[in-house]
Write a protein that holds these residues in place. Structure first.
Motif, PDB file in Angstrom:
ATOM      1  N   LEU B  28      -2.340  -1.851   9.098  1.00 53.70           N
ATOM      2  CA  LEU B  28      -1.082  -1.315   8.567  1.00 53.70           C
ATOM      3  C   LEU B  28      -0.916  -1.702   7.104  1.00 53.70           C
ATOM      4  N   ALA B  29      -1.301  -2.945   6.776  1.00 52.33           N
ATOM      5  CA  ALA B  29      -1.178  -3.403   5.389  1.00 52.33           C
ATOM      6  C   ALA B  29      -2.105  -2.601   4.476  1.00 52.33           C
ATOM      7  N   ILE B  30      -3.342  -2.350   4.941  1.00 50.15           N
ATOM      8  CA  ILE B  30      -4.291  -1.591   4.126  1.00 50.15           C
ATOM      9  C   ILE B  30      -3.815  -0.143   3.959  1.00 50.15           C
ATOM     10  N   ALA B  31      -3.286   0.441   5.044  1.00 45.63           N
ATOM     11  CA  ALA B  31      -2.798   1.824   4.962  1.00 45.63           C
ATOM     12  C   ALA B  31      -1.694   1.940   3.919  1.00 45.63           C
ATOM     13  N   ALA B  32      -0.823   0.938   3.848  1.00 41.73           N
ATOM     14  CA  ALA B  32       0.254   0.976   2.846  1.00 41.73           C
ATOM     15  C   ALA B  32      -0.333   0.938   1.434  1.00 41.73           C
ATOM     16  N   HIS B  33      -1.364   0.105   1.224  1.00 41.47           N
ATOM     17  CA  HIS B  33      -2.019   0.060  -0.088  1.00 41.47           C
ATOM     18  C   HIS B  33      -2.672   1.410  -0.426  1.00 41.47           C
ATOM     19  N   LEU B  34      -3.326   2.012   0.562  1.00 36.52           N
ATOM     20  CA  LEU B  34      -4.002   3.293   0.326  1.00 36.52           C
ATOM     21  C   LEU B  34      -3.002   4.378  -0.048  1.00 36.52           C
ATOM     22  N   GLY B  40      -5.341  11.285  -0.321  1.00 38.24           N
ATOM     23  CA  GLY B  40      -4.760  12.376   0.446  1.00 38.24           C
ATOM     24  C   GLY B  40      -4.718  12.107   1.934  1.00 38.24           C
ATOM     25  N   PHE B  41      -5.776  11.450   2.442  1.00 34.85           N
ATOM     26  CA  PHE B  41      -5.897  11.254   3.886  1.00 34.85           C
ATOM     27  C   PHE B  41      -6.334   9.826   4.193  1.00 34.85           C
ATOM     28  N   ILE B  42      -5.752   9.269   5.231  1.00 33.59           N
ATOM     29  CA  ILE B  42      -6.122   7.935   5.704  1.00 33.59           C
ATOM     30  C   ILE B  42      -6.580   8.060   7.147  1.00 33.59           C
ATOM     31  N   THR B  62       6.310   4.114  13.399  1.00 29.01           N
ATOM     32  CA  THR B  62       7.599   3.499  13.079  1.00 29.01           C
ATOM     33  C   THR B  62       7.523   2.576  11.869  1.00 29.01           C
ATOM     34  N   GLU B  63       6.355   1.967  11.635  1.00 24.88           N
ATOM     35  CA  GLU B  63       6.295   0.941  10.593  1.00 24.88           C
ATOM     36  C   GLU B  63       5.772   1.430   9.252  1.00 24.88           C
ATOM     37  N   LEU B  64       5.025   2.538   9.230  1.00 21.77           N
ATOM     38  CA  LEU B  64       4.479   3.034   7.960  1.00 21.77           C
ATOM     39  C   LEU B  64       5.352   4.165   7.443  1.00 21.77           C
ATOM     40  N   ARG B  65       5.733   4.069   6.186  1.00 27.70           N
ATOM     41  CA  ARG B  65       6.453   5.182   5.551  1.00 27.70           C
ATOM     42  C   ARG B  65       5.525   5.766   4.508  1.00 27.70           C
ATOM     43  N   LEU B  66       4.674   6.692   4.911  1.00 30.02           N
ATOM     44  CA  LEU B  66       3.703   7.260   3.973  1.00 30.02           C
ATOM     45  C   LEU B  66       4.396   8.261   3.058  1.00 30.02           C
ATOM     46  N   ARG B  67       4.181   8.086   1.754  1.00 30.77           N
ATOM     47  CA  ARG B  67       4.781   9.003   0.803  1.00 30.77           C
ATOM     48  C   ARG B  67       3.773  10.013   0.279  1.00 30.77           C
ATOM     49  N   ASN B  68       2.478   9.642   0.330  1.00 31.77           N
ATOM     50  CA  ASN B  68       1.462  10.533  -0.228  1.00 31.77           C
ATOM     51  C   ASN B  68       0.451  11.003   0.807  1.00 31.77           C
ATOM     52  N   ALA B  69       0.011  10.087   1.619  1.00 30.89           N
ATOM     53  CA  ALA B  69      -1.144  10.348   2.464  1.00 30.89           C
ATOM     54  C   ALA B  69      -0.768  10.933   3.816  1.00 30.89           C
ATOM     55  N   THR B  70      -1.724  11.633   4.414  1.00 24.87           N
ATOM     56  CA  THR B  70      -1.595  12.148   5.769  1.00 24.87           C
ATOM     57  C   THR B  70      -2.526  11.317   6.658  1.00 24.87           C
ATOM     58  N   LEU B  71      -2.035  10.920   7.824  1.00 24.89           N
ATOM     59  CA  LEU B  71      -2.865  10.122   8.740  1.00 24.89           C
ATOM     60  C   LEU B  71      -3.834  11.018   9.510  1.00 24.89           C
ATOM     61  N   VAL B 100      -3.639  15.069  11.461  1.00 18.64           N
ATOM     62  CA  VAL B 100      -5.027  15.520  11.313  1.00 18.64           C
ATOM     63  C   VAL B 100      -5.880  14.840  12.368  1.00 18.64           C
ATOM     64  N   VAL B 101      -6.777  15.592  12.987  1.00 20.89           N
ATOM     65  CA  VAL B 101      -7.771  14.982  13.864  1.00 20.89           C
ATOM     66  C   VAL B 101      -9.155  15.261  13.265  1.00 20.89           C
ATOM     67  N   THR B 102      -9.920  14.200  13.061  1.00 22.30           N
ATOM     68  CA  THR B 102     -11.286  14.360  12.560  1.00 22.30           C
ATOM     69  C   THR B 102     -12.240  14.124  13.713  1.00 22.30           C
TER      70      THR B 102
END
Lengths: 526, 526
Positions: B28-34, B40-42, B62-71, B100-102
């Motif tokens: 979660l911490a790394i995703a916030a940095h990314l 664009g995508f995490i 609930t815990e990540l508020r992504l402003r740029n990236a799509t999970l 997104v599903v990869t």
């Protein structure tokens, strides 16, 4: 063998790396390794400019018995306005008695004007004069055209004129240098192809890794006609480093079929790269292509099942070609297949016992959820497997209790003292150890307590200790993972401990480290 | 912004790196940095296959508020012979609620037959069925064509058929994966160009660094028409790692002018790469392109004066573009400037006092040589500066002594107990504290001892504790560096301690943490 030059500059340009400082003895040791590897040329340094390098060439004459490589001395063209024959730095190159002299020269108009502060014509004259003088002195002369790619962009004609001036004066090679390291492969290919077509030069390439493309740039240059490749072992060098010579050579030899080193010598690549990092004291980079400890290590469970069937489907090259090994890592991504493979690596055939395999897998997954990571702790995994395979075995020793005290008064250094109570060899032993930290003290106390029953432990040594706090949402309430590396003098192994208390986690890893040492040495339970 | 996808797989493929083990909190911490970096995508992991990843996606909601990236959730095509709708692993991808599903799919005939053990036609059907099912469920579907380049060499038509099958079933991207990492740029360029020409796909690229060419291969793919680039921060990944995403992005943006990240976000690249390495606890690689500590460091000598005149002649890019700095390794100019700047940040104007500045610089250099790193411990640097600026000030408290005992009996959990003796508020206080570890116990004892004089300390909490063993230089003992984060409920600060003894280093950081808490709250010395 291909006639492409493999030119190593570890001792000169590699030594520009931040924090790297080589003594003359270090340089001689590295040169011997390079010769064993089979490179064609070893650039030893800049005699005259650097007293250590002058000494290196003097000692190399008597102490180095090169069987493959030719020594090259590095230096600059003569000073502006002088004569090469009168320039003490040029004389020092002759005095080094190196058969090859590699001269660095400016090929970028702005560098000539603002760094060298001379005219474009005088710079060409410096090249002609210095190359002619050295060839007349019986030296083979190579020219490093500094900042060539940036210089070509600034003034193509002048950059190429420098190349031609060197060749016409007798230089054997002109190496085009991407001194600032900013090039990408397409640019390198275009410029090299043009230089090859426009001049009669044997063109060389010298790359730095500032765009992460030093290897690809070197390959692109060879594709475009370069027949002399410079680089350093382990990619040492200023800033992001130089092109990693072993990666370039391995790519050219294994992927392109160019025979640059004898097959048997390339098989020494991994060992030699690591030996050189012992000399430089720069820790080896585990992710280094071909020769890194992780270069052929597989972790994914997905892959492991298929690797059993056909390893070639999962590795880009046979690791044996460069003296490396495929390794299977156990982790929570692991499936049954990777455990089975790991077991085989450790000497257990688990394929006939799916129940045992499932039990081990469940245990590993459970432990990894609690913070264990067995891919970094082979020895602890071995002990886990052994316990599952052999059932509950008799322990080498039983721990009754342990205690460690750390204290300090005022500004004094802290001291740690540990007491360990164990039963081993039919006796109860209480031992005390001191140390510069709690783990060090516990290690001393534990091995002292076990010494009567297991004198074999005397030669073990704790050589690395790593700590990671997991899930640090509430600081010290988090779980601590400790990895310990233990050595018996000839080999080493890693063990792991996980606990809320950092000392308890360390103790667990210590006990595993000692136990594995006994297992490994074939010591019976006493 | 360019419409090229910047797709980060640090949390999934990067986590395959040997020794790297990320908790859900780490992810979660790394995703916030990314997200802050602006990718664009995490790719968050493989929900369903890995319980930790299932939890990651649940908590991310609930815990990540992504402003740029799509999970993106990673997973495989359905099992052979089944239906996507009935496959629990495919269902888990839907349940993750990632937009997104990869999907990873086989595209190499031999892998289909020997690893998947199914027919070539069934493999195509698995792709069609799974992609169709997931798009019908409202997901954007990307396909990772595993072993694509090797598969293309083995059977070009079949490899391309897999791409077409995915596109025709609704996939948005087909990423061509050099799974074994053995490709060189020319091969990648040819295959990507063919895939772009022969199919209607939006082609992506996923490279590994086994030939040292991951960055160059990614660039070659973009040149050949790929518009989706996958990679990982710091090049984390299995074996030799994945393509270093920040190097690829910096090359494309700075060298090629493709606007992938907002300029202001790219300026955070160095800081974010280092922050992520604090989370992974993998030591940063100083020679890393663009963001490495040495990436713009010059050894003084030949060019020192010329660099001052025209730095652009000696660096391939402006280090400020990626938030890095040119450093002169001998000159102390950079250090002086940054200390002056830092002082200003903390409210001290040091520009008028060159003597004080030189004294602070010398002190910082000495401490950093001994293992301190003040960029990670602002509060300790603030205290250092305060002591130098204000001269010797009265301490909030004097420590007479401290002691901590950790012990365990048999299989019981270890317990730690600390005793601290201090003078504060005119009184001598002896206090004892217990904890689940020695540092926890010392923290409790220290704050209890100080409570009578400084009741303000009651609301402080130790919220993070990090340990790094620093590589011992030749012939010296290893040194332990401890970073502690202390919170007062509304804000937090980091302090540092360095010592041979891990407990002593922790104590030093604890004392700084408490002292800074008092300074910060404006509490007078009592």
């Amino acid at each position: 063998m291909s006639d492409l030059h493999v030119y190593d500059t570890t001792l000169r340009d590699g030594a520009q790396q931040e924090g790297l400082n080589l003594s003359v003895a270090d340089k001689l040791a590295i040169a011997a390794h390079l010769d064993e590897l089979g490179v064609g040329f070893i650039e030893g340094g800049w005699p005259g400019a650097n007293p250590k390098d002058t000494e290196f060439f003097a000692r190399a004459r008597t102490e180095l018995r090169l069987r493959n490589a030719t020594l090259a001395a590095f230096g600059a063209t003569r000073r502006a306005g002088g004569r090469a024959a009168d320039d003490p730095l040029v004389r020092a190159l002759v005095d080094s008695q190196a058969p090859v002299v590699t001269l660095v020269a400016k090929s970028h108009v702005r560098h000539v004007e603002s760094a060298l502060r001379t005219t474009l014509e005088e710079n060409l004259e410096m090249v002609r004069d210095t190359v002619s003088f050295l060839t007349a002195e019986g030296r083979r002369v190579f020219l490093d055209a500094e900042h060539f790619f940036d210089g070509y962009a600034a003034d193509r004609a002048y950059a190429l004129e420098v190349v031609s001036a060197a060749m016409e004066s007798g230089a054997e090679v002109v190496a085009l240098c991407d001194t600032n390291g900013g090039m990408l492969p397409g640019q390198v290919a275009d410029v090299v192809a043009d230089a090859v077509a426009a001049t009669s030069a044997r063109v060389g390439i010298h790359c730095h890794n500032d765009t992460g493309c030093a290897v690809a740039n070197s390959m692109a240059a060879v594709d475009a006609g370069a027949t002399h490749v410079q680089g350093t072992i382990n990619g040492y060098g200023e800033r992001t480093g130089n092109a990693d010579l072993l990666t370039v050579v391995s790519n050219l030899q294994i992927k392109r079929g160019l025979p640059l080193l004898e097959t048997e010598r390339l098989r020494e690549a991994t060992r030699i790269a690591h030996s050189i990092s012992e000399v430089t004291n720069v820790p080896p980079y585990s992710r280094q292509p071909y020769v890194g400890a992780s270069a052929f290590a597989h972790k994914a469970g997905l892959h492991a099942s298929a690797i059993k069937v056909d390893p070639d489907l999962y590795q880009h090259a046979d690791p044996g070609l460069v003296g490396n090994d495929m390794r299977m890592l156990v982790s929570d991504m692991a499936g049954r297949a990777s455990i089975e493979l790991k077991g085989r690596e450790l000497g257990y055939d688990l394929s006939g016992d799916p129940e045992l395999l499932a039990r081990v897998l469940a245990k590993v997954k459970d432990l990894e959820l609690r913070g264990y990571t067995f891919d970094a702790a082979d020895a602890s995994f071995d002990l886990l497997l052994r316990r599952e395979v052999e059932g509950t075995t008799q322990a080498f020793f039983d721990v009754e209790s342990w205690r460690v005290i750390t204290d300090a008064r005022g500004a004094e250094d802290a001291l740690s003292e540990a007491t360990v109570k164990v039963r081993a060899g039919g006796q109860r032993v209480v031992a005390t150890g001191e140390g510069n930290g709690p783990v060090n003290a516990l290690d001393h106390a534990l091995r002292q307590a076990l010494a009567p029953a297991y004198p074999e432990l005397d030669k073990l040594e704790l050589i690395d200790f790593r700590v990671r706090i997991l899930d640090a949402a509430h600081g010290t309430d988090a779980v601590t993972r400790v990895l310990i590396e233990t050595s018996d003098g000839s080999t080493s192994w890693e063990t792991i401990g996980v606990a809320g208390n950092i000392i308890e986690a360390s103790w667990e890893a210590l006990v595993d480290g000692v136990t594995y040492g006994l297992v490994r040495a074939g010591v019976p339970v006493r």
